[in-house]
Design a protein around this motif. Structure first.
Motif, PDB file in Angstrom:
ATOM      1  N   GLU A   7       0.837  -1.208   0.000  1.00  0.00           N
ATOM      2  CA  GLU A   7       0.000   0.000   0.000  1.00  0.00           C
ATOM      3  C   GLU A   7       0.868   1.252   0.000  1.00  0.00           C
ATOM      4  OE1 GLU A   7      -1.146   0.279   4.760  1.00  0.00           O
ATOM      5  OE2 GLU A   7      -2.308  -0.983   3.388  1.00  0.00           O
ATOM      6  N   GLY A   8       2.185   1.064  -0.047  1.00  0.00           N
ATOM      7  CA  GLY A   8       3.068   2.227  -0.161  1.00  0.00           C
ATOM      8  C   GLY A   8       3.199   2.986   1.137  1.00  0.00           C
ATOM      9  N   HIS A  34      -0.916   5.370  -6.089  1.00  0.00           N
ATOM     10  CA  HIS A  34      -0.671   5.768  -4.701  1.00  0.00           C
ATOM     11  C   HIS A  34      -1.327   7.117  -4.455  1.00  0.00           C
ATOM     12  CE1 HIS A  34       1.585   7.003  -1.069  1.00  0.00           C
ATOM     13  NE2 HIS A  34       1.814   5.725  -0.888  1.00  0.00           N
ATOM     14  N   GLU A  75       8.052   9.601   1.840  1.00  0.00           N
ATOM     15  CA  GLU A  75       7.198   8.706   1.064  1.00  0.00           C
ATOM     16  C   GLU A  75       7.750   8.474  -0.343  1.00  0.00           C
ATOM     17  OE1 GLU A  75       2.966   9.625   0.964  1.00  0.00           O
ATOM     18  OE2 GLU A  75       3.130  10.553   2.919  1.00  0.00           O
ATOM     19  N   ASP A 116       8.531   4.969  -1.389  1.00  0.00           N
ATOM     20  CA  ASP A 116       7.399   4.039  -1.430  1.00  0.00           C
ATOM     21  C   ASP A 116       6.844   3.949  -2.847  1.00  0.00           C
ATOM     22  OD1 ASP A 116       7.050   3.196   1.224  1.00  0.00           O
ATOM     23  OD2 ASP A 116       6.305   5.177   1.755  1.00  0.00           O
ATOM     24  N   LEU A 117       7.009   5.034  -3.593  1.00  0.00           N
ATOM     25  CA  LEU A 117       6.368   5.082  -4.912  1.00  0.00           C
ATOM     26  C   LEU A 117       7.079   4.187  -5.921  1.00  0.00           C
ATOM     27  CD1 LEU A 117       5.782   8.937  -5.112  1.00  0.00           C
ATOM     28  CD2 LEU A 117       4.278   7.183  -4.220  1.00  0.00           C
ATOM     29  N   LEU A 134       5.626   0.675  -6.364  1.00  0.00           N
ATOM     30  CA  LEU A 134       4.225   0.739  -6.792  1.00  0.00           C
ATOM     31  C   LEU A 134       4.113   1.163  -8.255  1.00  0.00           C
ATOM     32  CD1 LEU A 134       2.429   2.247  -3.689  1.00  0.00           C
ATOM     33  CD2 LEU A 134       2.812  -0.108  -4.310  1.00  0.00           C
TER      34      LEU A 134
END
Length: 1498
Positions: free
Chosen positions: A846-847, A1409, A1436, A1439-1440, A1443
């Protein structure tokens, strides 16, 4: 021998070969050797979740000395840095190799148990071997704020080789034979690659442009001896062919040396377009391209169909893969469960016996961390206290009539890990009260990892009471009122403290009911599954008793022995040995045992009297294991797994192994399967889940003939293994840790162990590594997440990551999809401090994992992409046409109404020129208002009647002739803000016979970037004069302007704020309608500035066409919120009102920034029926007014009169935006069918425009995968891979359209995607360019079809689209033909032979996201680069990366090459709201984006 002494011995043996030797003739001592075969197995102990399970995996580092001359050495150590190096092919040394060998074992840290130096060296050997095919990996770049330790070169990628590795060159050996020179590529070098087809030129032979002419001279020298073709073709990283190095002949003894320049003078290189750029980013990308040119794994030939002709590659079984060959296994029986006459009939009876016979005997002693006894619980105390607990549970909760807990109910046991005595009392209290204990972990916070799932278990078991200890109760989180809050997902619980002092004494006559063991549930043990869900395994009283008997017999426990338990006593082995049996562990033997929540103890190694007898050991080939086959391997190989047995089958049990998936068929003797057990002493079900229970607890193993081997059901243990010789059980892994990657099975534990062997203590915090798989594109992909030590630097960890990848590739032959490092102590923990795997995986997907380093390797491990599309051998356009006719497909063509057929009383038609129409209106209706300009408050700032406009234009014409001394036909640039002045100046030019060019004025706050564009248009259009307002006049000559452009070269600047008071002698009348009326300049989305010529005839035809389509008359009012500088926006703002006589309400879009409601309020106030806007205006309203619809309604905003609201655009309709706009303002009366779009382009400024009459715009869903092959396949809404497309409005009167193949120029059928060609009276008459590029001119404006109607002259729009005949009817009763625009030909990306439109990939990425606000993609040397704007904290950013990579793989079958995370507003957008992807690309390559993070996918 894993003592310190043995380690030293082993180390000196391994290292002996590396000690310095006498210097060679060349001056530097280069030691060339291979690792010697070493005696004795190296060991690595691996801690598993089971009791004392030492899964001792051993791997020895061996390499057969290869005699082939071309082979590369494994290690180089270099002594003497300053001497020249012999010209050898060199591989980089792993950093600090020397220091690694001299490092002493660190002492006292928790990670020691993971560590085995010798195994580490085996992994190092594998790494070194791997270096042979390794090239440098570009390190991701991070913005400084993201780097925890700011190191000086946070931006400079580290050299992947060791310190002094700057040279690398080619040398022929003594006979002068050519050597293949795919040498190592240095981090900082961009090695210019000359590629022809898929061959790579030598890497070492090209030198960098660092030393000016010297370097160029050297380069020329090298070029002279190298056969290099085709210098600028970008490398194709998408083919499957393997690479061949070009052979280079060198005269003996000649050498080239290269120095690594830093980025100050980065090398010049060419982009795909042949434009030289100088930048670090490009260097990195080039390096990435080079890295990716390593041949992939052997190409796979077979494909399977993915619900359409889209072919996804499917892994074919390797013909050489090992297959099981043994006979079918036989089920193994454990020894008989002995019957002892005085064994108690149930566990409670046993407690009663010992509690009364020997009450003073110690039953359980709790130790503190120093080994001092804290507390001793005797059998007597245990008996009396548990009776007290039983009485209180049954009689003191609830009322006499309504007790809260009855026998058979479930209660939770919540005790901390340091209080086993209290737990034991409560557990036996529950057994005596005949209630079912459910032991769980203490919830520490409301957000514990996995605590919600535990809550679901408690809820499904109907638990209402939780027993706990005093200390624990005090420690639970409390609300301000002192109540214990309800934990997330938990049922409402009554907390009940079990300490004696809080309980009332049972009456003398009360006695617990002690029965013989039966099939009632005794307790429920929780088990966490792979996906994080928690199940309750029920254990019956008879199973409980039998299990205790079996353990007692197997371990030969006797009375008064002592056992030490260091496990969690609430579940699993700790509960069974520490709480339920009374027994002892003799110190001279470790008995590994295998257990599972479902089957309890599966096997245990018996203590032996003869401590010299070695345990069973198997050295298994890791490669065989991935196919589920047991192959005993010599310990020579690097990739072996050494396992020890876990003992024999339990007494009274039968064991077999079955195939892990499909029907439970018995395995062969040399096959790995899931161990299954048939015994009394096992769990019986998953509480409340009958389906899952059936699959696990009621398995009937079959023989190959299909007959069940027993009438009794077996239970799946969840353990993978086999029964070896002598009935010894071997466990090689857990079903939960199994990852099946392209048909091969890998065990998460093994991969963790390999990763830990790569110098873990330097980087990994406390050895915390999680390994799991995610499913992307029909296969599992391995993800490794490790916690990084707080003190490790960026370079170190990146180095470590790249070496982990190599180690896993070497030892397991499997690619890692993603490797992420997170800050220390941030992974979700299980209650005992391990890593909560499923929660970690959830966060990853879910990032919200927030890693501090990410390395993705999709290029190496995604091998099942669809086959690249092979272009068909050219079928001639004639055969295409015949084929379409034969198959009954119509040729895709359509037209608007015929202008000749339309009878209307259009007075303006009798004039050829707009200037005449204005004069006629000024005479006949002088006071009719044509234009009203609104300011940001919505009040009228200015207005113009017909006669006012005419008089103003006359004065401007005088000014041009007298002050400007202009001749007719001269070009005049009009630099005005949107408004009335612009319109007057335009007609002034027509009156004077000059050719106007409207130019957007420079932005006063941003002169540096906007003024050069103005200057460029003025110069390219050859303007003789520039007209503007006084304010802009000053701006053009200001000091800021002088900094941006050369202000001395402006043409004559006229300021129209003070006009002459006289009229011209005569108004100019053109001689011919085909002469030039005005020039329309605009920057396309690809960043090209193009001016088109509009003749007087085309201008009039254009206005007439729009008048007819929109039914415009003098009585109408039209609201226009557009930029008036080019295309349809300019025509609507300046020309249409004069032609049709309607009133235009002008709203400058820039005013909406201060007042977003301005446009809609004006539409409502003036009761406007037709309005025009741009996408940026619509977006501003959607975002700015989304929450204000109620207040706008209160202000009386009413949009119910609007019948057309047209978005003026040159792109595919943005269906999501128009739909959300319609939905948002539906409450204010806006009819959803009113919102539509138009379509225009450079060759024809308006082709489609939704008019007032006629059918509503239609929407179709097309298959995105077919579209990539230029085919149109309609699908149902919501079907997978569907793409909604909205019709771009109705085709204007007098416009004909055909869809043609852009390559062959043949007409296409309507199921094909092709280029939209247009024929109409208002086509532009050509480009206005100084270069006079005739070929482009004739191609775009005067094209003919190569077949069919070859006479008509068409203009090519440069946009791909298709036509569809709909079921609807037009105003004239014909079937309606809808035109769908898909995207610009210039922007379409050709990847893997298929055509992709950036917007489709961008839409997927934006959905991936919540923090991605905008995205743009472009290609660079066949790599897909994705730029995302991040709306969130910089933490963050990383995190991308996974994804974005996942979503593009899943939905588009493409591998992302580079992911760039930037701040909001970095992606450039032009005035029409279109993304300027090419500008972005240039900015990226020139390193101007200041990205937060750049990830280079491997």
């Amino acid at each position: 021998d894993i003592t310190q002494k043995g380690y030293e011995k082993k180390r000196s043996k391994l290292i002996g070969a590396y000690l310095p030797q006498p210097p060679t003739a060349n001056g530097a001592a280069v030691v060339r050797c291979r690792l010697q075969p070493s005696e004795g197995a190296t060991r690595r102990t691996f801690r598993s979740a089971h009791i004392g399970v030492c899964d001792i995996r051993e791997a020895a580092a061996r390499e057969r000395a290869a005699s082939a001359a071309g082979n590369r050495p494994l290690f180089y150590f270099r002594f003497g840095v300053d001497q020249a190096l012999p010209q050898e092919r060199r591989t980089p040394v792993t950093p600090s190799s020397a220091s690694r060998y001299h490092r002493r074992r660190s002492s006292g840290s928790r990670d020691e148990r993971y560590r085995s130096d010798v195994h580490t060296e085996a992994v190092q050997a594998a790494l070194a071997k791997h270096k042979e095919r390794k090239m440098a990996v570009p390190m991701p770049s991070k913005r400084r704020s993201l780097v925890v330790q700011t190191s000086m070169d946070a931006y400079t990628p580290p050299d992947t080789s060791s310190g002094s590795e700057d040279e690398g060159s080619v040398q022929g050996d003594s006979q002068g034979t050519p050597t293949s020179s795919q040498g190592s590529i240095n981090m900082e070098h961009w090695i210019s690659q000359a590629i022809h087809g898929s061959t790579t030129s030598t890497t070492s032979s090209s030198s960098t442009q660092s030393g000016g002419s010297g370097a160029a001279h050297r380069l020329a020298d090298v070029m002279a001896q190298t056969h290099i073709e085709n210098h600028s073709a970008p490398p194709d990283v998408t083919t499957y062919t393997s690479e061949h190095s070009i052979q280079v002949e060198r005269p003996q003894g000649s050498t080239t040396s290269r120095t690594a320049p830093k980025y100050g003078n980065a090398e010049l290189m060419e982009t795909g377009d042949g434009v030289p750029v100088s930048s670090r980013v490009s260097a990195k990308i080039q390096q990435l391209v080079n890295t990716l040119k390593r041949p992939k794994r052997p190409p796979l030939r077979e494909f399977f169909v993915d619900d359409f002709e889209e072919l996804l590659e499917v892994q074919q079984p390797d013909p050489n893969q090992p297959k099981p060959e043994g006979a079918q296994m036989l089920a193994m029986r454990g020894e008989q469960l002995g019957v002892v006459t005085n064994w108690p009939p149930s566990l409670e009876a046993a407690l009663q016996r010992w509690g009364t016979i020997s009450p003073k005997a110690p039953c359980l002693t709790t130790m503190d961390t120093n080994g001092k006894p804290l507390y001793i619980l005797t059998y007597g105390k245990l008996w009396t206290r548990s009776m007290k607990v039983a009485y209180n549970i049954l009689h003191k909760l609830g009322t006499k009539q309504e007790p809260m807990v009855r026998p058979g109910d479930r209660v939770a046991l919540v005790f901390p890990n340091n209080d086993p005595a209290a737990f034991m009392v409560a557990f036996y209290g529950c057994l005596l009260a005949e209630v079912v204990p459910v032991p769980i972990e203490v919830p520490l916070t409301r957000k514990d990892a996995g605590s919600q799932q535990i809550g679901f278990l408690l809820g499904s078991c109907g638990v209402t009471v939780a027993l706990t200890s005093d200390a624990c109760h005090k420690g639970l989180p409390k609300s301000p009122t002192g109540e214990i809050p309800q934990f997330k997902g938990w049922p409402k619980l009554l907390w009940f403290v079990t300490e004696s002092k809080h309980l009332s004494k049972p009456p003398r006559d009360w006695f617990p009911h002690i029965k013989d063991a039966n099939n009632d549930t005794a307790y429920i043990e929780y088990k966490t599954c792979k996906d994080g869900s928690v199940l309750g395994v029920t254990v019956t009283r008879i199973a409980l008793l039998t299990h205790c008997q079996a353990l007692t017999q197997a371990c030969s426990y006797t009375e008064a022995e002592t056992i030490v338990n260091v496990l969690d006593f609430k579940k699993d082995v700790g509960l069974w040995h520490g709480i339920l049996t009374s027994k002892g562990l003799r110190q001279e033997v470790i008995c590994p045992c295998a257990s599972s929540p479902e089957a309890l103890t599966v096997a245990i190694r018996r203590p032996t009297d003869d401590s010299n007898q070695p345990p069973g050991r198997g050295v298994l080939s890791m490669h065989g294991l991935t196919y589920g086959v047991i192959r005993v391997d010599s310990e020579e190989k690097l990739s072996v797994l050494t396992v020890q047995d876990v003992g024999l089958v339990m007494p009274g049990a039968i064991m077999c192994s079955v195939k892990p998936d499909g029907i439970p068929q018995l395995c062969r003797t040399d096959e790995i399967g899931e161990l299954c057990v048939c015994a009394v002493a096992t769990g019986t079900s998953y509480y409340g889940l009958s389906g899952m229970t059936k699959n696990t607890f009621e398995v009937f193993p079959m023989t190959s003939s299909g007959a069940p081997i027993s009438e009794y059901p077996f239970i799946r243990t969840g353990l993978l293994g086999f029964v070896g010789p002598g009935g010894l059980v071997f466990v090689v892994g857990k079903m939960d840790g199994l990852m099946v990657v392209s048909g091969r099975r890998h065990n998460a534990d093994d991969i963790v162990a390999t990763a830990l062997a790569v110098e873990p203590m330097k980087f990994v915090y406390r050895g915390r590594i999680a390994v799991f798989s995610v499913t992307v594109l029909h296969d599992e992909r391995i993800v490794i997440v490790a916690e990084q030590r707080p003190d490790s630097t960026e370079e170190d960890s990146f180095q470590w990551m790249s070496r982990v990848l190599q180690a896993i590739d070497s030892i397991h032959q499997v690619g890692v999809y993603c490797l992420a490092l997170v800050p220390a102590n941030t992974l979700p923990k299980t209650p005992l401090g391990g890593i909560h795997l499923s929660e970690t995986k959830q966060l990853f997907l879910e990032g919200s994992l927030h890693p501090c380093n990410v390395l993705m390797c999709p290029h190496t491990c995604v091998t099942n992409l669809p086959k690249p599309r092979q272009k068909q051998p050219e079928i001639g356009p004639a055969s295409v046409m015949v084929g379409n006719l034969v198959s009954g497909k119509r040729i895709a063509q359509a037209s608007g109404r015929d202008l000749g057929q339309i009878e209307d009383n259009d007075q303006a038609r009798k004039f050829l020129f707009l200037s005449e129409v204005l004069q006629w209106r000024a005479q006949t209706t002088p006071d009719h208002v044509l234009y009203t300009l609104l300011n940001c408050r919505g009040t009228i700032a200015n207005s113009l009647t017909c006669v006012q406009l005419h008089k103003r234009a006359e004065k401007i014409a005088v000014m041009l002739m007298e002050r400007g001394h202009l001749q007719d036909g001269d070009h005049v640039a009009l630099v005005y803000p949107p408004g009335i002045d612009l319109i007057a100046a335009f007609y002034g030019c027509l009156y004077a016979g000059c050719v106007p060019i409207t130019v957007r004025p420079p932005h006063p706050q941003n002169i540096a970037t906007t003024l050069p564009t103005v200057k460029m248009i003025v110069e390219v259009s050859r303007s003789a004069c520039l007209m503007t307002t006084q304010l802009i006049c000053k701006l053009l000559r200001s000091r800021e302007a002088a900094a941006a452009v050369d202000v001395r070269t402006w043409p004559l600047i006229l300021d129209t704020d003070d006009l002459p008071k006289k009229r011209p002698a005569q108004i100019y009348k053109p001689s011919n309608p085909d002469t030039l009326a005005y020039l329309d300049f605009s920057v396309s989305t690809t960043g090209m500035l193009a001016g088109v010529k509009m003749s007087h005839a085309a201008t009039s035809a254009f206005c007439r066409s729009i008048k007819l389509q929109c039914e415009l008359y003098p009585s109408r009012e039209v609201a226009i919120c557009l930029d008036p500088y080019c295309g349809l926006g300019f025509v609507l703002w300046c020309l249409c009102s004069v032609y049709s006589g309607h009133q235009s309400i002008l709203i400058p879009p820039s005013e909406l920034e201060t007042n977003p409601a301005l446009w809609l309020l004006a539409v409502s106030q003036y009761k406007v029926r037709d309005t025009f806007c741009s996408y940026s205006v619509m977006e501003l309203c959607t975002k700015g007014l989304g929450s204000q619809t109620e207040s706008l309604k209160a202000r009386g905003l009413d949009l119910s009169r609007v019948r057309t609201c047209v978005v003026v655009a040159e792109e595919r309709p943005r269906i999501a935006l128009t739909q959300s706009f319609s939905k948002l303002f539906k409450d204010l009366g806006l009819h959803p069918r009113a919102v539509s779009t138009s379509f225009g382009c450079r060759v024809n400024l308006a082709i489609c425009l939704q008019g007032t009459s006629g059918p509503d715009p239609t929407t179709v869903y097309v298959d995105m995968r077919a579209l990539r092959h230029d085919r149109v396949r309609l699908v149902e809404r919501g079907s997978p891979h569907s793409l909604p497309l909205m019709e771009s409005g109705k085709i204007l009167p007098g416009v004909r359209i055909i869809i043609a193949n852009p390559e062959t120029k043949g007409p296409l059928g309507d199921s094909h995607l092709g280029e939209i060609w247009v024929h109409s009276a208002h086509n532009a008459s050509g480009y206005f360019t100084i270069y006079g590029d005739e070929s482009l001119q004739s191609d775009h404006f005067n094209s003919r079809l190569s077949f069919g109607d070859t006479q008509t002259i068409w203009a090519r729009t440069g946009y791909l689209g298709f036509l569809r005949r709909t079921e609807l009817t037009d105003a004239n009763g014909e079937r309606h033909d809808a035109l769908y625009v898909v995207g610009a030909l210039d922007e379409a990306m050709e990847l893997r032979g298929m055509r992709y439109h950036p917007i489709d990939i961008e839409t997927s990425v934006i959905r991936a996201h919540k923090s991605v606000t905008e995205c743009a993609v472009f290609t660079w040397t066949n790599l897909l680069v994705v730029v995302v704007e991040l709306d969130g904290s910089e933490q963050e950013a990383l995190d991308l990366v996974p994804l974005v990579t996942n979503v593009v793989l899943e939905e588009h079958y493409l591998i992302v090459g580079v992911v760039v995370v930037v701040d909001i507003g970095v992606i450039p957008i032009n005035s029409r709201g279109e993304k300027q992807r090419m500008h972005l690309r240039d900015g990226f390559l020139a390193d101007q984006l200041d990205p937060i993070y750049v990830a280079y996918n491997m």
